[in-house]
Design a protein around this motif. Structure first.
Motif, PDB file in Angstrom:
ATOM      1  N   SER A  48       3.069  21.286 -32.515  1.00  0.00           N
ATOM      2  CA  SER A  48       4.021  22.367 -32.750  1.00  0.00           C
ATOM      3  C   SER A  48       5.083  21.904 -33.762  1.00  0.00           C
ATOM      4  O   SER A  48       4.744  21.642 -34.910  1.00  0.00           O
ATOM      5  CB  SER A  48       4.628  22.820 -31.419  1.00  0.00           C
ATOM      6  OG  SER A  48       5.366  24.005 -31.577  1.00  0.00           O
ATOM      7  N   MET A  49       6.339  21.750 -33.365  1.00  0.00           N
ATOM      8  CA  MET A  49       7.332  21.196 -34.281  1.00  0.00           C
ATOM      9  C   MET A  49       6.858  19.845 -34.812  1.00  0.00           C
ATOM     10  O   MET A  49       6.982  19.541 -36.011  1.00  0.00           O
ATOM     11  CB  MET A  49       8.682  21.026 -33.586  1.00  0.00           C
ATOM     12  CG  MET A  49       9.757  20.355 -34.460  1.00  0.00           C
ATOM     13  SD  MET A  49      11.317  20.078 -33.606  1.00  0.00           S
ATOM     14  CE  MET A  49      10.884  18.678 -32.560  1.00  0.00           C
ATOM     15  N   GLY A  50       6.304  19.034 -33.933  1.00  0.00           N
ATOM     16  CA  GLY A  50       5.767  17.745 -34.348  1.00  0.00           C
ATOM     17  C   GLY A  50       4.615  17.895 -35.316  1.00  0.00           C
ATOM     18  O   GLY A  50       4.398  17.035 -36.182  1.00  0.00           O
ATOM     19  N   GLY A  51       3.857  18.993 -35.200  1.00  0.00           N
ATOM     20  CA  GLY A  51       2.797  19.266 -36.156  1.00  0.00           C
ATOM     21  C   GLY A  51       3.349  19.580 -37.527  1.00  0.00           C
ATOM     22  O   GLY A  51       2.852  19.074 -38.550  1.00  0.00           O
ATOM     23  N   MET A  52       4.395  20.395 -37.577  1.00  0.00           N
ATOM     24  CA  MET A  52       5.030  20.706 -38.859  1.00  0.00           C
ATOM     25  C   MET A  52       5.620  19.449 -39.484  1.00  0.00           C
ATOM     26  O   MET A  52       5.543  19.245 -40.702  1.00  0.00           O
ATOM     27  CB  MET A  52       6.097  21.794 -38.666  1.00  0.00           C
ATOM     28  CG  MET A  52       5.500  23.166 -38.375  1.00  0.00           C
ATOM     29  SD  MET A  52       6.717  24.494 -38.229  1.00  0.00           S
ATOM     30  CE  MET A  52       7.083  24.427 -36.481  1.00  0.00           C
ATOM     31  N   ALA A 101      -3.696  11.894 -40.634  1.00  0.00           N
ATOM     32  CA  ALA A 101      -2.675  12.833 -40.186  1.00  0.00           C
ATOM     33  C   ALA A 101      -3.335  13.940 -39.365  1.00  0.00           C
ATOM     34  O   ALA A 101      -4.355  14.505 -39.788  1.00  0.00           O
ATOM     35  CB  ALA A 101      -1.938  13.438 -41.382  1.00  0.00           C
ATOM     36  N   VAL A 102      -2.756  14.232 -38.202  1.00  0.00           N
ATOM     37  CA  VAL A 102      -3.292  15.287 -37.335  1.00  0.00           C
ATOM     38  C   VAL A 102      -2.155  16.229 -36.935  1.00  0.00           C
ATOM     39  O   VAL A 102      -1.505  16.038 -35.907  1.00  0.00           O
ATOM     40  CB  VAL A 102      -3.982  14.707 -36.083  1.00  0.00           C
ATOM     41  CG1 VAL A 102      -4.533  15.835 -35.208  1.00  0.00           C
ATOM     42  CG2 VAL A 102      -5.109  13.757 -36.482  1.00  0.00           C
ATOM     43  N   PRO A 103      -1.879  17.238 -37.765  1.00  0.00           N
ATOM     44  CA  PRO A 103      -0.889  18.250 -37.384  1.00  0.00           C
ATOM     45  C   PRO A 103      -1.539  19.297 -36.480  1.00  0.00           C
ATOM     46  O   PRO A 103      -2.583  19.859 -36.817  1.00  0.00           O
ATOM     47  CB  PRO A 103      -0.482  18.861 -38.738  1.00  0.00           C
ATOM     48  CG  PRO A 103      -1.683  18.663 -39.615  1.00  0.00           C
ATOM     49  CD  PRO A 103      -2.398  17.439 -39.126  1.00  0.00           C
ATOM     50  N   MET A 104      -0.930  19.544 -35.317  1.00  0.00           N
ATOM     51  CA  MET A 104      -1.502  20.480 -34.350  1.00  0.00           C
ATOM     52  C   MET A 104      -0.550  21.659 -34.117  1.00  0.00           C
ATOM     53  O   MET A 104       0.669  21.526 -34.215  1.00  0.00           O
ATOM     54  CB  MET A 104      -1.758  19.770 -33.024  1.00  0.00           C
ATOM     55  CG  MET A 104      -2.670  18.551 -33.140  1.00  0.00           C
ATOM     56  SD  MET A 104      -3.174  17.881 -31.541  1.00  0.00           S
ATOM     57  CE  MET A 104      -1.609  17.365 -30.846  1.00  0.00           C
ATOM     58  N   ALA A 105      -1.140  22.805 -33.780  1.00  0.00           N
ATOM     59  CA  ALA A 105      -0.376  24.014 -33.463  1.00  0.00           C
ATOM     60  C   ALA A 105       0.691  24.286 -34.512  1.00  0.00           C
ATOM     61  O   ALA A 105       1.860  24.518 -34.202  1.00  0.00           O
ATOM     62  CB  ALA A 105       0.262  23.888 -32.075  1.00  0.00           C
ATOM     63  N   SER A 106       0.287  24.239 -35.775  1.00  0.00           N
ATOM     64  CA  SER A 106       1.243  24.381 -36.863  1.00  0.00           C
ATOM     65  C   SER A 106       0.529  24.832 -38.125  1.00  0.00           C
ATOM     66  O   SER A 106      -0.701  24.831 -38.194  1.00  0.00           O
ATOM     67  CB  SER A 106       1.954  23.045 -37.127  1.00  0.00           C
ATOM     68  OG  SER A 106       1.011  22.067 -37.550  1.00  0.00           O
ATOM     69  N   GLN A 107       1.320  25.179 -39.127  1.00  0.00           N
ATOM     70  CA  GLN A 107       0.835  25.490 -40.461  1.00  0.00           C
ATOM     71  C   GLN A 107       1.783  24.850 -41.465  1.00  0.00           C
ATOM     72  O   GLN A 107       2.957  24.631 -41.148  1.00  0.00           O
ATOM     73  CB  GLN A 107       0.779  27.007 -40.690  1.00  0.00           C
ATOM     74  CG  GLN A 107      -0.189  27.723 -39.773  1.00  0.00           C
ATOM     75  CD  GLN A 107      -0.211  29.236 -39.956  1.00  0.00           C
ATOM     76  OE1 GLN A 107      -1.206  29.875 -39.700  1.00  0.00           O
ATOM     77  NE2 GLN A 107       0.906  29.800 -40.368  1.00  0.00           N
ATOM     78  N   PRO A 108       1.311  24.557 -42.688  1.00  0.00           N
ATOM     79  CA  PRO A 108       2.204  23.956 -43.669  1.00  0.00           C
ATOM     80  C   PRO A 108       2.992  24.984 -44.464  1.00  0.00           C
ATOM     81  O   PRO A 108       3.771  24.608 -45.339  1.00  0.00           O
ATOM     82  CB  PRO A 108       1.223  23.198 -44.578  1.00  0.00           C
ATOM     83  CG  PRO A 108      -0.016  24.021 -44.540  1.00  0.00           C
ATOM     84  CD  PRO A 108      -0.095  24.578 -43.146  1.00  0.00           C
ATOM     85  N   THR A 109       2.802  26.245 -44.166  1.00  0.00           N
ATOM     86  CA  THR A 109       3.467  27.315 -44.916  1.00  0.00           C
ATOM     87  C   THR A 109       4.844  27.625 -44.332  1.00  0.00           C
ATOM     88  O   THR A 109       5.187  27.174 -43.244  1.00  0.00           O
ATOM     89  CB  THR A 109       2.598  28.576 -44.907  1.00  0.00           C
ATOM     90  OG1 THR A 109       2.170  28.845 -43.561  1.00  0.00           O
ATOM     91  CG2 THR A 109       1.365  28.374 -45.766  1.00  0.00           C
ATOM     92  N   ALA A 110       5.615  28.408 -45.062  1.00  0.00           N
ATOM     93  CA  ALA A 110       7.004  28.685 -44.690  1.00  0.00           C
ATOM     94  C   ALA A 110       7.115  29.292 -43.297  1.00  0.00           C
ATOM     95  O   ALA A 110       6.285  30.113 -42.885  1.00  0.00           O
ATOM     96  CB  ALA A 110       7.633  29.625 -45.718  1.00  0.00           C
ATOM     97  N   MET A 111       8.143  28.888 -42.577  1.00  0.00           N
ATOM     98  CA  MET A 111       8.480  29.523 -41.307  1.00  0.00           C
ATOM     99  C   MET A 111       8.801  30.984 -41.590  1.00  0.00           C
ATOM    100  O   MET A 111       9.740  31.282 -42.342  1.00  0.00           O
ATOM    101  CB  MET A 111       9.681  28.810 -40.682  1.00  0.00           C
ATOM    102  CG  MET A 111      10.192  29.438 -39.395  1.00  0.00           C
ATOM    103  SD  MET A 111       8.980  29.549 -38.067  1.00  0.00           S
ATOM    104  CE  MET A 111       8.602  27.821 -37.780  1.00  0.00           C
ATOM    105  N   ALA A 112       8.040  31.902 -41.019  1.00  0.00           N
ATOM    106  CA  ALA A 112       8.181  33.303 -41.387  1.00  0.00           C
ATOM    107  C   ALA A 112       7.519  34.183 -40.330  1.00  0.00           C
ATOM    108  O   ALA A 112       7.124  33.717 -39.262  1.00  0.00           O
ATOM    109  CB  ALA A 112       7.532  33.545 -42.761  1.00  0.00           C
TER     110      ALA A 112
END
Length: 353
Positions: free
Chosen positions: A160-164, A180-191
């Motif tokens: 989540s936040m840790g994924g971002m 790198a393993v980002p989970m429950a997240s996306q690299p795009t803008a918070m929106a």
């Protein structure tokens, strides 16, 4: 830098939420006892220009410093303790598991504003410097390099936040990490709905007369309702809720249980934690990522719905990136699914291999 032993108990509201997400049948694996420590980042400069003479970063480690270093990053409102659950650490840190603590040195910081790290409720209240995810990653980097004297990480994994923040780590320090393993997240803008509902939760608390511009004498009464509404709207899973609450009576029971859970969060800490995501946007640095990257999301994630296509488009810019999308089921819990490592242990093991 100071080290000491023992783990503080998981806050009641977090324990209840994780139990609901992960199931009571999870059994902890046998991994080494965690150790705790503190690192002081001197003259820490925040993105807004404010400087804190001494910023405290609390952290937990599992395993020996001789192992391959791994950084584990928690979600909003959590701490290292929220990653030491049967469903996460119990599935991953034991002997023969993907993050076997006899092989790896696992580092789990409490982010700025979280756990036992420096935060508004320490005394500054609403005068505490406004921090964002870039600040949190900078503090984590200083902990790892200055505090623990580590200049290379085998893996950064976050939820989540840790994924971002994992996306940011991979961009800011491309030569420092292998995987790198980002989970429950996306690299795009918070929106979109993700930020809209965060903003509504924050505004509900701020506009409670009890809040008093952050100078409250008791926690705002509307806070537990705002948190519960956000939780039901953005975590839990559509199929799971239909299965668990097929009638109004059963839905009422879930609401009553959630509202009866003791509230352990401080309002100022809470607002800072969620507001820190407002300017998050890792999309401009994706081409800089050198690590092999495995993004893990759930198909029923309410905050990061896969049907928008933004993750698919973003991964086209990552040279060694791929997505594992956990299929939705009655067992998954929407945004909370990745709190349970049983859904992706195999994929993580294959990446490490």
């Amino acid at each position: 830098m100071r080290r000491f032993l023992s783990i503080s108990p998981l806050p009641a509201i977090l324990a209840a939420a994780i139990s609901a997400l992960s199931g009571a049948d999870a059994i902890a694996a046998d991994y080494p006892s965690p150790s705790q420590g503190e690192f002081i980042a001197h003259n820490f400069k925040f993105h807004g220009g404010e400087v804190m003479p001494e910023l405290k970063l609390h952290y937990t480690t599992v395993g020996e410093p001789t192992g391959q270093p791994i950084l584990v990053l928690h979600g909003s409102g959590g701490s290292a303790a929220s990653m030491l659950t049967p469903a996460f650490a119990g599935e991953l840190f034991g002997a023969g598991e993907p993050l076997d603590a006899s092989k790896y040195y696992i580092i789990i910081p409490d982010g700025i504003g979280h756990g036992k790290s420096s935060k508004p409720s320490d005394g500054m209240k609403a005068a505490f410097p406004k921090y964002d995810y870039d600040d949190m990653v900078e503090a984590q980097h200083r902990l790892v390099t200055e505090g623990l004297k580590i200049n290379h990480l085998r893996l950064v994994i976050g939820n989540s936040m840790g994924g971002m923040q994992t996306w940011l780590w991979a961009e800011k320090y491309p030569d420092m990490i292998d995987l790198a393993v980002p989970m429950a997240s996306q690299p795009t803008a918070m929106a979109a709905r993700n930020w809209i509902l965060r903003r509504m939760m924050i505004e509900t608390i701020r506009n409670d007369p009890d809040y008093n511009n952050g100078n409250y004498t008791r926690q705002p009464r509307m806070m537990k309702y705002a948190i519960a509404a956000f939780g039901f709207a953005t975590s839990g899973g559509t199929l799971a809720y239909q299965s668990r609450a097929p009638t109004a009576d059963k839905a009422d029971q879930l609401v009553d249980q959630r509202l009866a859970t003791p509230l352990t969060s401080d309002a100022n800490d809470f607002i800072y934690q969620w507001e820190a995501s407002h300017d998050y946007d890792a999309s401009s640095g994706l081409s800089r990522i050198m690590a092999r990257l495995l993004a893990i999301n759930s198909a029923d994630d309410e905050r990061n719905p896969p049907e928008t296509g933004v993750m698919t488009d973003a991964l086209k810019q990552v040279r060694h990136g791929k997505l594992y999308l956990i299929p939705a089921s009655n067992e998954t819990r929407g945004h909370g699914t990745t709190a349970n490592a049983k859904f992706y242990k195999q994929q993580l093991e294959e990446l490490l291999r």
